[in-house]
Write an enzyme that holds these catalytic residues in place. Structure first.
Site, short mmCIF file in Angstrom:
data_model
loop_
_atom_site.label_atom_id
_atom_site.label_comp_id
_atom_site.label_asym_id
_atom_site.label_seq_id
_atom_site.Cartn_x
_atom_site.Cartn_y
_atom_site.Cartn_z
N GLU A 1 0.84 -1.28 0.07
CA GLU A 1 -0.05 -0.01 -0.03
C GLU A 1 0.84 1.02 -0.16
O GLU A 1 0.32 2.36 -0.44
CB GLU A 1 -0.94 0.14 1.33
CG GLU A 1 -1.76 -1.43 1.21
CD GLU A 1 -2.55 -1.50 -0.07
OE1 GLU A 1 -3.01 -0.73 -0.85
OE2 GLU A 1 -2.67 -2.80 -0.08
N GLU B 1 -1.15 -2.91 -9.61
CA GLU B 1 -1.31 -3.88 -8.75
C GLU B 1 -0.07 -4.68 -8.74
O GLU B 1 0.64 -5.01 -7.84
CB GLU B 1 -2.46 -4.85 -8.47
CG GLU B 1 -3.80 -4.09 -8.47
CD GLU B 1 -3.91 -3.44 -7.02
OE1 GLU B 1 -3.01 -3.92 -6.19
OE2 GLU B 1 -4.78 -2.67 -6.73
#
Length: 859
Positions: free
Chosen positions: A301, A323
């Protein structure tokens, strides 16, 4: 009618028309304790390239109270089908929307949770992919960035956190008002709001004159279990590593990490306000693998703050890059950051991420890494092993291809050029080409624009003296599964070949040869004339993305000595290869069990141990010959009990084996052991029978009929927390009675009152591999209900039901036939069809594996 869907063409048209400047959002959460709805007021300012044109803004809400466009009040009928029609735009526009939006219990939009420990209400938002519109009116697409300023009214005594630093609340009495400063230009899906009586721990990241405030939040009922020092340590390591590699300072004003309840994902990269599932606050003993996974999530993150938040994909077809980059970044940071506890992160990557990718890449839904995302329904089912794991594997390979220094040089240029903007893949590849001097067009075509996986096998011939006469790497491209788009292709690979000798039970690498593999056969002349080593391992060091097979002699040595590898990574590669062979029907389930029983006692990496344990259970449950299955499960349970008793007291391995026994115990003696551990009558030195382990043991006792409702209720009284209520729901659904199954089914399928986490727990308890006879009648019920579930429930809730209740344990031709009949008759939406087809593929694969295992037993 489009409903909550949005097509790429619609988004492109809207982006061409609009430039969004700013949102001012007022949310009145003062009555949150009562649930229901909350008042949302949005003022958005934007320009239009074509005055007089029309467009729409997105909103999912029970009702709209007021719509004012450029001072003119529109009729509320302009709000229909989750959109507000905006006619006759001016060059510069101001829109005001007042709506009553709904709290949810599904983990989407603004989720409301009541903690049974303190009775308090806790809120948090989750907006990816398209759910900011559940909280405020928004142009819900990533390329319409804007500044967001939130004003929140909430009960006095609450904590309110958003993307901007938390201001001092204003007001007196029962409520307070928090007025947050505007954010930088970000996408709507990474805005965030977390509110409730959360508790916080604070620190700061300091680097020269830079000082970034850091916060960690959780519910008070979890505060005693929070380990902020460890979390801050990983976070600061990530700040150091990423700022040095990216040469771009952290772009937001502060960095909060908020552990929130009933979170659907692992975490979410909200700018400056990351939300994480609060299972990462460990309330019982866990193995080091759990701490490694949490650290990886934290770093994932944090990497998104640059790649995803500062620079954002234009449309969801580049979700993979978003991602994949963060997944690669988490692993490389753990491997290289000074002081990292997990320098062997690439072992975990090979063992877990690549295994996920290989599985996903063999499903009928496999797709190129650069997937064609036509609408929001496409992207919502595309958070898969291709998007994360295969993409990251290929990105790792790209780093090796251009060189790590050139890779990060290109990334640095990319951030500087596109800060606060939106990009496409070509923007990154262009920066990497400039930095490395390599043409990446052919690489992109081969790796990003095609689907499927290659298999690498060694071809070895020996002379009479046992020397290698010839050695080649054979590459094949298995046909794509039926229904998959495209054709299988051979790709260029950069690999290493490792040569290992067996010395006193230890497999030690004696040489390594790196080479390029192209086409179906690549000769390796460097090995000709050498004495044949004990093991020849292709793709040593895990440089490429490909399934790897061992030659017959190497497989024989590995089967007997897998735990003998002195390094973790080659062990992980061999474990992964063996598991893939089992799934592909090249290794019988009973032989995989034998391999596990031989290799696990010497496997030191606890993450690998736990992965193999899960895989053995899956192999026995669905890949083993049904006539032999019970024998295999009994053998596994006996081994688990012995390993538990033999393990070092208090070790991670002891806990891991306790959990295995807690999932597979079957004899009266084994179940008595579980019961004794629960009531304290049996003690295994070093084993802490704490809260989570107690539930695991009770779950098995309930599933085998040894624990009744009174036992479940008594355990819930000991642990009347949210997690305890979920465990109790799972235990009740797991009981081996028709009544328990009927009640579980009704609560999930016939009612929509369960929260996302309780529903998942019930589904998990319902699906017991030992209870196939009880589950058989529900196959017909499933196909009768599944389309209505898809059409009437939210995405997260419906996906839980569709994948979780599919009759995957009924491995028989009848399940395939029923699925095919439903696919033909139901005419499902593409996203629903994909989920069903993926589930069907699992049964088809299991049938083939069972046939292989049956044949192995007949030999």
């Amino acid at each position: 009618m489009p409903g909550t869907n949005l097509t790429r063409d619609e988004a492109r048209t809207r982006a061409d028309l609009l430039h969004v400047d700013a949102y001012e959002i007022e949310l009145d959460l003062s009555s949150a304790r009562e649930g229901g709805t909350f008042r949302s007021t949005t003022v958005v300012r934007f320009t239009a390239t074509t005055p007089g044109a029309a467009t729409f803004i997105d909103l999912v809400a029970p009702s709209v109270e007021e719509i004012v466009l450029n001072g003119v009040r529109l009729d509320n009928s302009a709000f229909a089908d989750s959109r507000i029609a905006l006619p006759d735009l001016a060059a510069e526009n101001e829109l005001r929307v007042v709506a009553d939006c709904a709290y949810t219990n599904t983990g989407e939009g603004l989720h409301l949770f009541v903690d049974p420990v303190d009775g308090e209400t806790y809120l948090y938002t989750q907006f990816e992919v398209p759910d900011a519109r559940r909280v405020f009116a928004s142009f819900e697409q990533p390329d319409l960035k804007a500044a967001f300023a939130f004003t929140v009214t909430a009960p006095a005594g609450w904590v309110v956190v958003s993307n901007s630093p938390t201001p001092e609340p204003e007001g007196e009495g029962d409520t307070r008002v928090w007025r947050f400063a505007p954010t930088g230009r970000i996408s709507s899906y990474i805005t965030a709001l977390v509110a409730g009586p959360y508790v916080g721990v604070f620190d700061s990241y300091e680097n020269g004159e830079q000082k970034v405030p850091l916060g960690i939040y959780c519910r008070p009922s979890l505060r005693e279990f929070l380990d902020p020092e460890a979390i801050f340590e990983v976070t600061k390591q990530g700040f150091d590593y990423f700022q040095e590699k990216f040469d771009f300072p952290y772009p937001f004003a502060k960095y909060d990490q908020l552990f929130v309840p009933e979170f659907n994902a692992g975490a979410m990269e909200n700018a400056g306000a990351v939300t994480l599932r609060d299972q990462y606050v460990f309330r019982s003993k866990v193995t080091d693998a759990a701490y490694e996974a949490r650290a990886a999530t934290i770093l994932h993150e944090l990497a998104h703050m640059w790649f995803g938040d500062l620079v954002t994909m234009e449309w969801w077809n580049d979700l993979w890059l978003n991602e994949s980059f963060a997944t690669y970044a988490e692993a490389v940071c753990q491997a290289e950051a000074p002081g990292s506890r997990w320098p062997n992160s690439w072992t975990t990557f090979a063992n877990q991420m690549k295994t996920w990718a290989y599985r996903q890449d063999q499903l009928p839904s496999t797709h190129p890494i650069m997937a064609e995302i036509n609408d929001l329904e496409d992207v919502q089912v595309n958070f898969d092993g291709i998007t994360y794991a295969k993409g990251a594997s290929v990105l790792k390979q790209l780093v090796a291809y251009v060189g790590q220094d050139a890779f990060f040089e290109g990334v640095r240029a990319y951030f500087k050029q596109h800060a606060w903007g939106n990009t496409r893949l070509g923007d990154l590849l262009g920066a990497l080409e400039k930095a490395s001097g390599r043409d990446l067009k052919s690489w992109s075509a081969a790796w990003l624009e095609t689907a499927g996986i290659n298999v690498l096998r060694p071809a070895v011939t020996l002379n009479t003296d046992g020397e290698i006469e010839s050695f080649a790497v054979l590459q094949t491209a298995p046909a794509l599964p039926a229904g998959a788009k495209g054709e299988a292709v051979l790709r260029p690979h950069r690999i290493a070949v490792g040569l290992y000798e067996l010395n006193d039970g230890a497999l030690v690498r004696t040489d390594r040869i790196e080479l390029d593999v192209n086409g179906p056969r690549t000769e390796v002349p460097e090995l000709v004339g050498r004495h044949r080593p004990a093991v020849i391992l292709l793709n040593d060091d895990d440089l490429t993305y490909a399934k790897v097979r061992l030659d017959e002699d190497s497989l024989a040595v590995v089967t007997e000595n897998l735990g003998g590898f002195t390094e973790a990574l080659p062990r992980a590669l061999c474990w992964a290869s063996a598991w893939d062979m089992t799934r592909d029907g090249e290794l019988a389930a009973r032989d995989y069990l034998t391999l596990a029983l031989s290799g696990l006692p010497r496997e030191s990496d606890i993450g690998v141990v736990q992965s193999v344990q899960r895989q053995v259970k899956l192999a026995l449950d669905v890949y083993a010959d049904p006539d032999w299955r019970e024998q295999g499960l009994a053998r596994w349970a006996e081994a688990a009990e012995q390993a538990l008793r033999d393990a070092e007291p208090g070790s991670d391995h002891q806990l891991a084996w306790a959990r295995v026994l807690g999932s597979v115990a079957r004899t009266d003696g084994q179940l008595d052991l579980l019961a004794g551990l629960l009531d304290g009558g049996t003690v295994i030195p070093g084993l802490a029978v704490d809260t989570e382990l107690r539930w695991a043991l009770l779950g098995r006792l309930a599933a085998t009929g040894r624990a009744d409702e009174a036992a479940i209720g008594a355990e819930l009284a000991r642990d009347n927390t949210a997690a305890g209520q979920e465990h109790a729901a799972s235990c009740r659904a797991s009981r081996p009675t028709a009544e328990a199954k009927a009640a579980a089914w009704a609560s999930v399928v016939d009612s929509d009152e369960l929260t996302n986490y309780v529903q998942a727990a019930v589904i998990g308890g319902f699906q017991q591999a030992d209870q196939r006879e009880l589950l058989a009648p529900y196959a017909e019920k499933y196909f009768a209900a599944v389309k209505d579930v898809w059409e009437s429930r939210s995405h997260e809730i419906s996906q839980q039901i569709i994948t979780g209740l599919y009759p995957a344990l009924l491995v028989e031709q009848g399940t395939l036939d029923a699925t095919d009949a439903w696919l033909t008759a139901a005419e499902p939406a593409p996203a629903l069809r994909r989920q069903i087809v993926e589930a069907r593929a699992g049964v088809e694969r299991a049938l083939k594996a069972q046939a292989v295992d049956r044949a192995a037993g007949e030999r």
